[in-house]
Design a protein around this motif. Structure first.
Motif, PDB file in Angstrom:
ATOM      1  N   ASP A 198      48.044  44.750  30.767  1.00 36.65           N
ATOM      2  CA  ASP A 198      47.396  45.237  31.939  1.00 36.65           C
ATOM      3  C   ASP A 198      46.570  44.200  32.500  1.00 36.65           C
ATOM      4  O   ASP A 198      45.513  43.665  31.895  1.00 36.65           O
ATOM      5  CB  ASP A 198      46.359  46.543  31.555  1.00 36.65           C
ATOM      6  N   SER A 218      41.988  50.229  39.752  1.00 34.25           N
ATOM      7  CA  SER A 218      43.305  50.061  39.975  1.00 34.25           C
ATOM      8  C   SER A 218      44.388  51.363  40.291  1.00 34.25           C
ATOM      9  O   SER A 218      43.942  52.230  39.767  1.00 34.25           O
ATOM     10  CB  SER A 218      44.341  49.258  38.570  1.00 34.25           C
ATOM     11  N   ASN A 278      50.112  46.438  39.646  1.00 30.93           N
ATOM     12  CA  ASN A 278      48.524  46.810  39.939  1.00 30.93           C
ATOM     13  C   ASN A 278      48.133  46.450  41.246  1.00 30.93           C
ATOM     14  O   ASN A 278      48.425  45.466  41.662  1.00 30.93           O
ATOM     15  CB  ASN A 278      47.483  46.441  39.055  1.00 30.93           C
ATOM     16  N   ASN A 309      44.516  46.003  42.719  1.00 33.27           N
ATOM     17  CA  ASN A 309      42.915  46.248  42.082  1.00 33.27           C
ATOM     18  C   ASN A 309      42.075  46.186  43.101  1.00 33.27           C
ATOM     19  O   ASN A 309      42.054  45.583  44.225  1.00 33.27           O
ATOM     20  CB  ASN A 309      43.010  44.971  41.038  1.00 33.27           C
ATOM     21  N   GLN A 323      48.056  51.987  40.094  1.00 32.46           N
ATOM     22  CA  GLN A 323      49.288  51.499  39.559  1.00 32.46           C
ATOM     23  C   GLN A 323      50.595  52.179  39.656  1.00 32.46           C
ATOM     24  O   GLN A 323      50.463  53.396  40.139  1.00 32.46           O
ATOM     25  CB  GLN A 323      48.908  51.584  37.840  1.00 32.46           C
ATOM     26  N   LYS A 327      44.260  42.547  35.499  1.00 30.06           N
ATOM     27  CA  LYS A 327      43.219  43.218  36.551  1.00 30.06           C
ATOM     28  C   LYS A 327      42.764  41.902  37.361  1.00 30.06           C
ATOM     29  O   LYS A 327      41.455  41.837  37.748  1.00 30.06           O
ATOM     30  CB  LYS A 327      42.156  43.892  35.942  1.00 30.06           C
TER      31      LYS A 327
END
Length: 283
Positions: free
Chosen positions: A134, A272, A90, A92, A274, A136
């Protein structure tokens, strides 16, 4: 059916109607010998419900055709159900509104790893369900600031930093439209909080109410983010897959738009960009 026959046998299926068929069948036999003698394809007309259909004679034109006939096997049914795994990362983007602090940098990174299942409704449309970890996380830089406490003035700076560690277990249903190897998808994401820590580091100076120096140093604190909320997001993206042996390898990019706040009574959201890579297997 047409596509499979065309790629696996020396045939090119055609569709249409011929006048005068009277609900019968026209059977065309492609034969080099017959074409030489009659100068046109042999046509056998079978009237319905009068007699059994004649079995057309298979004529092997040459040795090359004979070899093709030996190795030809019907294609198995195309997979409608797929299982897959994937990993990625990611980039972010955090959005924080705070009347007391001015953020000079709001960014971060993180990893993605998970698995999913896909159902192929038709060759151009699929439904998927993903479950993945996931991350973040964020790295924030804050403009120097001061605070008044018990007749003391505390000055924070010149380097004021916060590092947030946020991670979720995310359930993600999606719909995908396919065109060749390319696909486009959109769906919803529901993230359940796993990790929720924030680390604050800064230099500081303590002065009295008249501005006289008392002490200075560095402060470093790590705390849990209180009142974190389940995360709702809207992921949308595109990808490409290609066949490799019995698997389909895919690469995908998506934008995951955060719709809810990270914590209650805060103005903090995270989204995000990705990038994913994975492999599918049909069963």
């Amino acid at each position: 059916m047409s596509k499979n026959v065309r790629f696996r046998a020396p045939q090119n299926p055609q569709y249409g109607k011929l006048p005068g068929d009277e609900d019968g069948e026209f059977i065309f036999i492609k034969s080099r010998e017959v074409a030489i003698e009659q100068k046109q394809p042999q046509v056998i007309v079978v009237q319905p419900k009068e007699e059994s259909k004649p079995q057309p004679r298979r004529i092997v034109r040459d040795e090359k055709e004979k070899e093709k006939e030996k190795v030809f096997t019907p294609q198995t049914k195309l997979s409608r159900y797929w299982g897959y795994g994937f990993i990625g990362f990611n980039s972010n983007s955090h959005s924080i509104k705070n009347d007391e602090l001015t953020f000079e940098k709001l960014e971060g990174s993180g990893g993605v790893v998970g698995f999913g299942f896909e159902y192929q409704v038709d060759p151009k449309f699929t439904l998927t369900l993903n479950l993945f970890y996931d991350e973040k996380s964020g790295s924030f830089k804050i403009k120097p600031f001061s605070s008044l406490s018990d007749n003391f003035i505390i000055e924070f700076g010149p380097d004021v930093n916060m590092d947030a560690k946020l991670s979720y277990l995310t359930l993600n249903p999606m719909m995908k439209a396919k065109s060749g190897g390319f696909y486009f998808g959109a769906g919803l994401a529901l993230g359940f909080v796993l990790d929720k820590k924030i680390k604050f580091t800064s230099g500081y100076i303590v002065r009295d109410i008249n501005g006289n120096f008392i002490e200075g140093g560095t402060i470093e604190e790590e705390n849990k983010i209180e009142d974190t909320k389940t995360r709702f997001a809207l992921p949308i993206g595109a990808g490409y897959d290609f066949k490799l042996g019995g698997f389909k390898i895919f690469i995908e990019a998506r934008y995951d738009l955060g719709l809810t706040k990270v914590a209650k009574d805060s103005e903090w959201k995270v989204s995000s960009l990705q990038f994913l890579i994975g492999a599918r297997y049909g069963f």
